[in-house]
Design an enzyme around this catalytic site. Structure first.
Site, PDB file in Angstrom:
ATOM      1  N   THR A 199       0.854  -1.188   0.000  1.00 13.71           N
ATOM      2  CA  THR A 199       0.000   0.000   0.000  1.00 13.71           C
ATOM      3  C   THR A 199       0.888   1.235   0.000  1.00 13.71           C
ATOM      4  OG1 THR A 199      -1.764  -1.114   1.198  1.00 13.71           O
ATOM      5  CG2 THR A 199      -1.670   1.285   1.434  1.00 13.71           C
ATOM      6  N   GLY A 253      -5.438  -4.592   7.070  1.00 10.81           N
ATOM      7  CA  GLY A 253      -6.582  -3.709   6.955  1.00 10.81           C
ATOM      8  C   GLY A 253      -7.707  -4.001   7.918  1.00 10.81           C
TER       9      GLY A 253
HETATM   10  N1  GLY Z   1      -3.805  -2.018   4.234  1.00  9.16           N
HETATM   11  C1  GLY Z   1      -4.311  -2.333   2.955  1.00  9.16           C
HETATM   12  C2  GLY Z   1      -5.467  -3.236   2.990  1.00  9.16           C
HETATM   13  O1  GLY Z   1      -5.628  -4.030   3.900  1.00  9.16           O
HETATM   14  O2  GLY Z   1      -6.241  -3.174   2.083  1.00  9.16           O
END
Ligand code: GLY
Length: 334
Positions: A199, A253
């Site tokens: 990310t 996430g």
């Molecule tokens: N941190 C990116 C996701 O989990 O989508």
């Protein structure tokens, strides 16, 4: 009016970055800071500077954002992105968009509407109407991710949360270990190597003293189609408030969402009067303590102080140094 010396910090994911990929991760982060830093010094608003920096990282196939994003369980790319203006608390985000190289540009346009968050086909239609050109989704796909997809598909019982386990023997940067008693723990320490999770994000402070943050991602390898992660959720993966600071997250996430990690980090700046370095550390500790998560976080406060922390082995990051030069690394400065 009061003039501030601009600042910018970016990240390109927190995980165990293989040795042969570290240089590309460092170089890409440096290039993103380089592109936005000059513009900030020439008066570009923080909001446009973070978008510009994220654009550079989205176009770079090194990271899990834009070109080079991970494939979902259908073998397709779905991108999430957000941008936030710390001056107004205006926020724009998109989830699960498939045929755009720069989802953060769509998020920026959403911010100018009466809405905060558009997803899927509606977001794609909005983007085209806003004059952003769609591309063939195949142009986003890189060979490396096709190989990973085929590898993971062949692995029975693979869970995307496996991607958020550190390698055996790797403890958190703050010295913590994931809980193994099963309570609220979605990522036990196991023998698997960590999966890619690049990310990208940026936080900037402009000459007018405004703070902005942006984040863009392809999410997690083999994610369920339609799954949206923390990156485009306000206060989870992305947050900015001139009264405190700005932050962008990367990592697990489903954990970052539940502890509202970037908003929590910004609140630490206010409540305890913590420095960004301490606030970033406390936010990662909160994630680990409450949901056994592994992640990375970049921050910037209104005084222009940086914070960067992770409990993964690496976090690709770069920031403009006061007085000139750029610091770029995959390791935390100890
Ligand atoms: N941190 C990116 C996701 O989990 O989508």
């Amino acid at each position: 009016t009061h003039m501030t010396e601009p600042r910018i910090i970016v990240h390109g994911g927190a995980w165990t970055i293989p040795t042969d990929r570290r240089k590309a991760h460092v170089d890409g982060c440096r290039a993103a800071v380089d592109a936005a830093w000059g513009e900030l010094q020439r008066g570009m608003p923080a909001l446009e500077a973070v978008r510009l920096a994220v654009n550079v990282l989205e176009a770079d196939p090194t990271y899990d954002a834009g070109r080079g994003a991970v494939l979902n369980a259908d073998g397709r790319i779905e991108l999430d992105a957000a941008i936030m203006d710390g001056a107004t608390l205006n926020f724009g985000a998109v989830g699960a968009v498939r045929n755009f190289l720069h989802p953060v540009d769509i998020a920026r346009k959403v911010m100018d509407t009466e809405f905060c968050f558009l997803v899927g086909e509606g977001a794609e239609r909005f983007a085209r109407e806003a004059g952003i050109s769609a591309i063939d989704p195949a142009e986003l796909v890189v060979e490396r991710e096709v190989r990973l997809f085929n590898e993971l598909r062949a692995r029975a019982g693979f869970s995307t949360h496996d991607a958020f386990r550190p390698r055996a023997g790797v403890t958190g940067a703050a010295g913590e270990k994931a809980s193994t008693d099963g309570t609220a723990c979605h990522c036990p320490v196991g023998p698997e190597p960590a999966m890619p999770k690049g990310t990208v994000g940026a936080v900037a402070l402009d000459a007018a003293g405004n703070i902005a943050a942006a984040t863009s991602t392809g999410g997690t390898p083999m994610k369920r189609p339609g799954r949206v992660g923390d990156s485009p959720l306000c206060g989870a993966g992305t947050y900015a408030d001139n009264e405190t600071g700005g932050a962008s997250a990367t990592g697990f996430g489903e954990g970052i969402i539940r502890v509202l990690m970037t908003r929590s980090a910004c609140d630490f700046l206010r409540d305890g009067g913590a420095s960004p370095a301490d606030a970033a550390r406390r936010a990662i500790e909160l994630l680990h303590r409450r949901v056994a998560g592994h992640a990375g976080l970049i921050m910037l406060d209104r005084q222009g102080r940086y914070g960067v922390h992770c409990n993964t082995e690496h976090i690709a990051h770069a920031y403009a140094l006061p007085g000139g030069g750029i610091h770029a690394d995959v390791e935390l400065r100890r």
